[in-house]
Design a protein around this motif. Structure first.
Motif, PDB file in Angstrom:
ATOM      1  N   ALA A   1       0.836  -1.199   0.000  1.00 54.20           N
ATOM      2  CA  ALA A   1       0.000   0.000   0.000  1.00 54.20           C
ATOM      3  C   ALA A   1       0.873   1.253   0.000  1.00 54.20           C
ATOM      4  N   PHE A   2       1.929   1.222   0.795  1.00 52.16           N
ATOM      5  CA  PHE A   2       2.857   2.349   0.845  1.00 52.16           C
ATOM      6  C   PHE A   2       3.523   2.547  -0.507  1.00 52.16           C
ATOM      7  N   ASP A   3       3.903   1.456  -1.161  1.00 51.65           N
ATOM      8  CA  ASP A   3       4.533   1.539  -2.481  1.00 51.65           C
ATOM      9  C   ASP A   3       3.612   2.221  -3.489  1.00 51.65           C
ATOM     10  N   ILE A   4       2.349   1.819  -3.514  1.00 51.11           N
ATOM     11  CA  ILE A   4       1.402   2.357  -4.487  1.00 51.11           C
ATOM     12  C   ILE A   4       1.185   3.853  -4.271  1.00 51.11           C
ATOM     13  N   VAL A   5       0.922   4.231  -3.021  1.00 51.08           N
ATOM     14  CA  VAL A   5       0.677   5.645  -2.717  1.00 51.08           C
ATOM     15  C   VAL A   5       1.917   6.484  -3.025  1.00 51.08           C
ATOM     16  N   SER A   6       3.094   5.998  -2.612  1.00 46.74           N
ATOM     17  CA  SER A   6       4.334   6.746  -2.826  1.00 46.74           C
ATOM     18  C   SER A   6       4.638   6.903  -4.308  1.00 46.74           C
ATOM     19  N   ALA A   7       4.461   5.806  -5.085  1.00 43.30           N
ATOM     20  CA  ALA A   7       4.748   5.853  -6.524  1.00 43.30           C
ATOM     21  C   ALA A   7       3.836   6.844  -7.234  1.00 43.30           C
ATOM     22  N   ILE A   8       2.547   6.837  -6.899  1.00 41.90           N
ATOM     23  CA  ILE A   8       1.606   7.762  -7.529  1.00 41.90           C
ATOM     24  C   ILE A   8       1.978   9.209  -7.210  1.00 41.90           C
ATOM     25  N   MET A   9       2.286   9.482  -5.946  1.00 41.32           N
ATOM     26  CA  MET A   9       2.649  10.842  -5.546  1.00 41.32           C
ATOM     27  C   MET A   9       3.916  11.307  -6.262  1.00 41.32           C
ATOM     28  N   MET A  10       4.921  10.406  -6.379  1.00 43.00           N
ATOM     29  CA  MET A  10       6.173  10.783  -7.016  1.00 43.00           C
ATOM     30  C   MET A  10       6.005  10.991  -8.518  1.00 43.00           C
ATOM     31  N   ILE A  11       5.156  10.193  -9.150  1.00 46.98           N
ATOM     32  CA  ILE A  11       4.900  10.369 -10.578  1.00 46.98           C
ATOM     33  C   ILE A  11       4.275  11.738 -10.837  1.00 46.98           C
TER      34      ILE A  11
END
Length: 217
Positions: free
Chosen positions: A19-29
């Motif tokens: 879950a952390f990976d998904i949220v972090s990746a979206i924010m960074m993109i």
């Protein structure tokens, strides 16, 4: 170096990490979208060929995937490398020892060197994270041939998804030997936790902002 099961191998921790990976990746993109568009334009204007480079790496449980990067090398990089290794014994020895070259003739002048020095060429791996092939933090994504060099420590690498960043990213990876990089990967896999991930991500961001992030993979 003994192996013990990290708390990321418990029943609930992987769910939180994903879950952390998904949220972090979206924010960074979202944050890096303008920079990624600028890099793509710079590559197109300074070198023939595609913007992205895809290379097969080995993921969790030995499943292969295509790892994304911005292309920092010439379109004929493989031919250039093979030619140099055939005619330059010192370069061949360095490549066989470290799987990298200190003076790499394949890299696109200026743009390629800038991306690799700053690790900006690895930003497209955020999409590998979204796809579940990589994690924000983990061991370095390696090829099948490289994985054989891990020997008995292969089990550590295969237990987790490879990372966009990791202990290797903040541990002077450009100056470390291959054995040292394997030790850093193994250390992370043995000590993986959400707290460890947060520490590594914080230090990665700190080093990136200060221009001290180690480049080249």
């Amino acid at each position: 170096m003994s192996f013990h099961t990290s708390d990321l191998n418990s029943e609930l921790a992987p769910v939180g990490k994903r879950a952390f990976d998904i949220v972090s990746a979206i924010m960074m993109i979202i944050v890096f979208a303008p920079l990624m568009l600028f890099i793509a334009a710079a590559i197109s204007l300074t070198s023939q060929g595609g913007v992205f480079f895809r290379h097969q790496r080995i993921g969790r449980d030995g499943v292969p995937f295509m790892c994304l990067k911005f292309r920092s090398m010439r379109p004929d990089a493989e031919q250039v490398l093979n030619s140099m290794l055939e005619t330059n014994p010192a370069m061949r020895e360095e490549w066989e020892r470290d799987q990298k070259l200190s003076d790499d003739p394949r890299i696109i002048p200026f743009v390629g060197h800038l991306m690799r020095k700053s690790s900006l060429d690895e930003l497209p791996q955020l999409f590998n994270v979204l796809a579940g092939e990589m994690s924000m933090v983990g061991p370095r994504p390696v090829t099948r041939e490289e994985l054989e060099r891990y020997g008995p420590y292969k089990i550590h690498y295969l237990s987790l998804r490879p990372g966009l960043t990791g202990a290797w990213q903040i541990g002077g990876r450009s100056d470390s030997s291959y054995d040292e990089r394997i030790r850093m990967d193994t250390w992370y896999c043995q000590n993986a936790s959400l707290a460890t991930d947060a520490t590594i991500l914080f230090r990665t961001a700190k080093y990136f902002m200060s221009g001290r992030l180690s480049g080249g993979r």
